[in-house]
Design a protein around this motif. Structure first.
Motif: not given
Length: 80
Positions: A35-44, A48-52
């Protein structure tokens, strides 16, 4: 003659049709949905565009870990 060479041509065609029908089910490890979300932020890359996805790794009374993948840089990490 190998076993592959002995297969009838009709069976070969049927096998190809079955594989085409099943290919959507086999992608992304059957049963696991991302699922795509903006709830997580990439450390690299700090985007905030992530799949989980959540996966049950142990017994049902334990928390399911969340595996996150950044869409921008493909960085992967586990969130518990």
């Amino acid at each position: 003659m190998t076993s592959q060479e002995m297969v009838l041509e009709e069976c070969k065609v049927a096998d190809v049709e079955i594989e085409e029908d099943l290919s959507p089910c086999l992608s992304l490890n059957a049963g696991e949905q991302q699922t795509e979300t903006d709830a997580f932020q990439c450390g690299r890359c700090k985007q905030r565009k992530c799949h989980y996805r959540q996966v049950q790794k142990r017994s049902t009374d334990e928390i399911m870990p969340i595996f996150v993948t950044c869409i921008n840089c493909n960085h992967k990490w586990k969130f518990s």
